[in-house]
Write an enzyme that holds these catalytic residues in place. Structure first.
Site, PDB file in Angstrom:
ATOM      1  N   GLY A   1       0.834  -1.203   0.000  1.00  0.00           N
ATOM      2  CA  GLY A   1       0.000   0.000   0.000  1.00  0.00           C
ATOM      3  C   GLY A   1       0.866   1.248   0.000  1.00  0.00           C
TER       4      GLY A   1
ATOM      5  N   GLY B   1      12.698  -0.992   1.890  1.00  0.00           N
ATOM      6  CA  GLY B   1      12.190  -1.511   0.630  1.00  0.00           C
ATOM      7  C   GLY B   1      12.435  -0.588  -0.545  1.00  0.00           C
ATOM      8  CB  ALA B   2      11.481   2.939  -1.180  1.00  0.00           C
TER       9      ALA B   2
ATOM     10  NE  ARG C   1      17.645  11.825  -6.821  1.00  0.00           N
ATOM     11  CZ  ARG C   1      18.682  11.585  -7.619  1.00  0.00           C
ATOM     12  NH1 ARG C   1      18.943  10.371  -8.016  1.00  0.00           N
ATOM     13  NH2 ARG C   1      19.475  12.570  -7.990  1.00  0.00           N
ATOM     14  CB  ILE C   2      11.459  12.766  -2.226  1.00  0.00           C
ATOM     15  CG1 ILE C   2      11.858  13.178  -0.797  1.00  0.00           C
ATOM     16  CG2 ILE C   2       9.975  12.373  -2.266  1.00  0.00           C
ATOM     17  CD1 ILE C   2      11.877  12.067   0.240  1.00  0.00           C
TER      18      ILE C   2
ATOM     19  CG  ASN D   1       5.457   9.269  -6.481  1.00  0.00           C
ATOM     20  OD1 ASN D   1       4.804  10.206  -6.002  1.00  0.00           O
ATOM     21  ND2 ASN D   1       4.979   8.512  -7.455  1.00  0.00           N
TER      22      ASN D   1
ATOM     23  CB  THR E   1       4.073   7.246  -3.186  1.00  0.00           C
ATOM     24  OG1 THR E   1       5.393   7.472  -3.678  1.00  0.00           O
ATOM     25  CG2 THR E   1       3.154   6.911  -4.346  1.00  0.00           C
TER      26      THR E   1
ATOM     27  CB  VAL F   1       9.755   8.464   3.741  1.00  0.00           C
ATOM     28  CG1 VAL F   1      10.855   9.301   3.135  1.00  0.00           C
ATOM     29  CG2 VAL F   1       8.834   7.956   2.658  1.00  0.00           C
TER      30      VAL F   1
ATOM     31  CD  GLU G   1       9.734   0.661   9.455  1.00  0.00           C
ATOM     32  OE1 GLU G   1      10.874   0.778   9.923  1.00  0.00           O
ATOM     33  OE2 GLU G   1       9.141  -0.425   9.367  1.00  0.00           O
TER      34      GLU G   1
HETATM   35 MO1  MOS Z   1       8.465  -2.985   9.432  1.00  0.00          MO
HETATM   36  S1  MOS Z   1       7.959  -3.002  11.351  1.00  0.00           S
HETATM   37  O1  MOS Z   1      10.068  -3.359   9.421  1.00  0.00           O
HETATM   38  O2  MOS Z   1       7.284  -3.540   8.419  1.00  0.00           O
END
Ligand code: MOS
Length: 736
Positions: free
Chosen positions: A473, A515-516, A619-620, A622, A625, A694, A696
């Site tokens: 998401g 992830g990003a 760097r951002i 998007n 998002t 970004v 978390e």
């Molecule tokens: Mo996170 S708490 O590493 O999805």
């Protein structure tokens, strides 16, 4: 491709597509109900049956006897799975919870049986016919009762050491002219994501394929392999759309483990979705913490002593909630002590929930900083500025890669109108409302990990990217699309993105806000390889080749990109590997949060009126998002500050408010005007894409900013979250 020195100029710097507020790649599918979520798969596993999990009715003890005869004979029932016929499930690497009571019961609602039947209703009805007799023993459910005896556990595989000392904290704290010594509690919290955990498992010989909802594919295949006792390579997970996770779907939970186990036992595919109470009592949650913060400062506000001790509880073998992590890096100060103790509790496992460590840790530290500012008669923004550091406070030879914390504070103060604030608490009234403003700093690790991707160039010039990255998401599809479009010099609509299949190249998935940055680095590597392959194929024998507007160009020769694939699709794959940069640089993301609240002088009800975040995260990728991630975090922070608490029944050891009726989270009416801004920066030490996460960061610092605003409104300091009206009502200023 190896990344081992800071990035120089590269095609991502063009920022023609990257950084733009592109709409979600998959938005149309989601808004038209045609994105298939885990529970909605139908045709992939013909003949599947429904599993229904029966949770243990005691929190601690063992199954003395279990009679499934009547349930097995009930209409539609295909099989009943218990520890007696399931084989002994293994335990994954990241979660320590056991997927079945076998026969020991470790916590309330631990699965005791799975009833498999032709319909969900048949399975549920039959589950009520199982007769279980328990030997119930007394469990430990109260963290406060265990703090005196809780040890400092040895350092585990995840997170840092549980105790660290720099300088002489005790001496410096004793000598400090201005001190704060307070204890704060953050209760057990639930991820409470919209989409319940759900999985469908289908065996094919000794291989299992599961359509599920999971954040980290390669942890999932590893852990499901361990649980089932089969090689990771025999597990395939498919999870293209995920309705929220927040860490609660990090790796294998009971829906996935038991769908696979039950399918193996009954010999046909099994689908399981968790009913809400099991999500609260059986899957992981953010564990309660009791945190003592001691700050000592000179009259100039400079911290001389920083102490943060924390207690949390967990099942045997579980980890501490790493609350003190942020305290180790946020502020300068020569004498430091951070320590975490861990009690054994017989509650469901405590584990990662959005910004584990930083989120609850800052709920203590950043209120303590507010308390210190008041004692110093110093502005809270200024206090943070004077304690800024550009090197790791525990290791002066390690600079921050980028640290725009002061800019976040100053930009935020300016945009929020902080200068107009009345620093004296309990002074501002608007009719029946007490008005206050507060702020807090934010920090969250800027991690990155090895990530791969495959890139295909089709005859039509369309580039397809495949990675096992997930989109929970957050916008993963879109930033992968943007990165590939930028790298290949094509319009975003020329990019197809395929995610969430464990047979695709491995990434760390969605977790730890890495992830990003990680997946886009993997896409960068694959696209660099595709560019080389294309250049060779088109006969450009020079490195100076430009990819622009769907054309490949060098000198005065220009060829359409699609021409490179006219004899057949080009397929390349690469992995971005990272060496050493995190040893040389302290890599973190930063933010500053500001909030204005109104507290009803008669009832104590709190209304958040406006919120602002200013963030620095490299760097951002998007603008839309990223902003959505931050304002989503701010909404979650409103919940943490004012509402969220899993209440424990201390007699029977379970979370009482185990659904969305009893576990309160903010609704639209609770959310005020909010906004998020980003500091313009790049971090070349992270990856060639120069971006940090970004997702978390957006949560950390939000709840303490609200807590500090409430104090500014009322003059009553509540140190026990959530700040519900009962905790300050009796202490509010006289109204008449
Ligand atoms: Mo996170 S708490 O590493 O999805």
């Amino acid at each position: 491709m190896k990344f081992d020195t800071p990035a120089g100029a590269n095609p991502t710097d063009r920022m023609k597509v990257l950084g733009k507020p592109l709409d979600r790649y998959e938005a149309r599918l989601k808004t038209t109900g045609t994105a298939t979520y885990a529970y909605e798969w139908q045709d992939v596993a013909p003949g599947f049956a429904y599993g229904y999990i029966l949770g243990a009715a005691v929190a601690k003890g063992r199954i003395a006897s279990i009679d499934t005869t009547e349930a097995a004979r009930a209409p539609g029932v295909v099989g009943v799975v218990t520890y007696l016929n399931a084989g002994k499930p293994g335990v994954g690497k990241f979660y320590v919870q056991k997927m079945l009571a076998a026969p020991e019961v470790d916590h309330y609602h631990q699965p005791v049986a799975v009833v498999v039947a032709g319909t969900f209703e048949q399975a549920r009805a039959a589950s009520a016919m199982i007769r279980v007799v328990y030997d119930r023993t007394q469990g430990r459910y109260d963290l406060a009762a265990q703090t005196a005896t809780a040890p400092v556990p040895p350092e585990g595989e995840f997170g840092g050491p549980n105790e660290k000392a720099v300088g002489d904290f005790t001496k410096a704290f004793a000598a400090a002219p201005v001190k704060v010594d307070e204890t704060y509690t953050v209760p057990d919290q639930a991820h409470a994501m919209m989409e319940p955990h759900a999985s469908i498992a289908k065996w094919d010989g000794d291989r299992v394929t599961c359509w599920t909802s999971i954040q980290q594919m390669n942890w999932g295949t590893r852990d499901l392999g361990l649980i089932l006792g089969i090689p990771k390579a025999n597990v395939r997970l498919i999870s293209p759309y995920i309705g929220g996770g927040f860490g609660g779907k990090g790796t294998v939970q009971i829906d996935l483990a038991l769908a696979a186990i039950a399918a193996r036992v009954v010999g046909r595919p099994v689908k399981i979705a968790l009913q809400r109470p099991l999500m609260f009592n059986t899957t992981i949650h953010r564990p309660k913490t009791i945190q003592r913060v001691r700050l000592g400062a000179g009259k100039d506000g400079r911290l001389t002593a920083i102490g943060h001790e924390s207690w949390s509880g967990n099942l045997p073998g579980g980890r501490t909630e790493p609350t003190v992590t942020s305290t180790r890096t946020l502020y300068a100060g020569a004498n430091r002590l951070t320590r975490m103790r861990l009690a054994t509790l017989d509650l469901a496992e405590g584990n990662a929930m959005r910004a584990p460590g930083e989120a609850p840790g800052l709920m203590a530290l950043e209120v303590a900083m507010d308390e210190l500012a008041e004692k110093l008669r110093m502005d809270p923004v200024q206090l943070r500025i004077v304690n800024d550091t550009q090197v790791d406070p525990e290791n002066a030879s390690k600079p921050f890669s980028t640290r725009a914390f002061v800019q976040c504070l100053q930009e935020g103060a300016e945009r929020f109108g902080w200068a107009k604030r009345n620093p004296k608490a309990g002074q501002v009234r608007e009719g029946r409302w007490l008005i206050g403003t507060g702020m807090a700093g934010a920090i969250r690790g800027g991690k990155i990990a090895k990530a791969g991707a495959r890139a295909r160039l089709g005859k039509n010039g369309v580039v397809t990217i495949e990675t096992d990255m997930t989109d929970i998401g957050t916008g993963s599809y879109t930033i992968v699309q943007q990165t590939a479009a930028e790298m290949m010099g094509v319009a975003p609509d020329r990019i197809v993105v395929k995610l969430g299949d464990s047979t695709f190249p491995e990434t760390p998935g969605s977790g730890g806000q890495q992830g990003a940055p990680s997946v886009t680095a993997g896409v960068y590597a694959a696209c660099m390889k595709l560019r080389e392959t294309v250049a060779q194929r088109l006969g450009f024998n020079t490195a100076a080749v430009d990819f622009v507007a769907g054309q490949v160009r060098s000198g005065n020769r220009t060829v359409p990109l699609a021409d490179a694939a006219k004899d057949g699709e080009l397929v390349v794959e690469d992995v971005m590997e990272f060496a050493k940069m995190a040893d040389q640089f302290q890599q973190q993301t930063f933010g500053a949060h500001f909030a204005e609240v109104a507290v009803d002088a008669y009832t104590g009800e709190v209304r958040v009126r406006r919120m602002l975040a200013v963030c620095a995260a490299g760097r951002i990728l998007n603008a839309k998002t990223a902003r959505s991630q931050v304002i989503g975090g701010m909404v979650m922070g409103v919940g943490a500050a004012l509402m969220e608490e899993m209440a424990i029944d201390q007699r029977f050891g379970f979370f009482v408010n185990h659904d969305l009726a009893g576990y309160e989270v903010p609704v639209h009416a609770d959310i005020p005007h909010l906004d998020a801004y980003f500091i313009d920066e790049v971090d070349p030490t992270i990856s060639p894409v120069k971006a940090k996460g970004v997702g978390e960061l957006g949560l950390t610092g939000v709840a303490p900013a609200i807590a500090n605003a409430i104090y500014n409104a009322t003059g009553v300091r509540v140190r026990e979250y959530p700040i519900t009206l009962d905790k300050h009502l009796d202490h509010l200023p006289e109204v008449a």
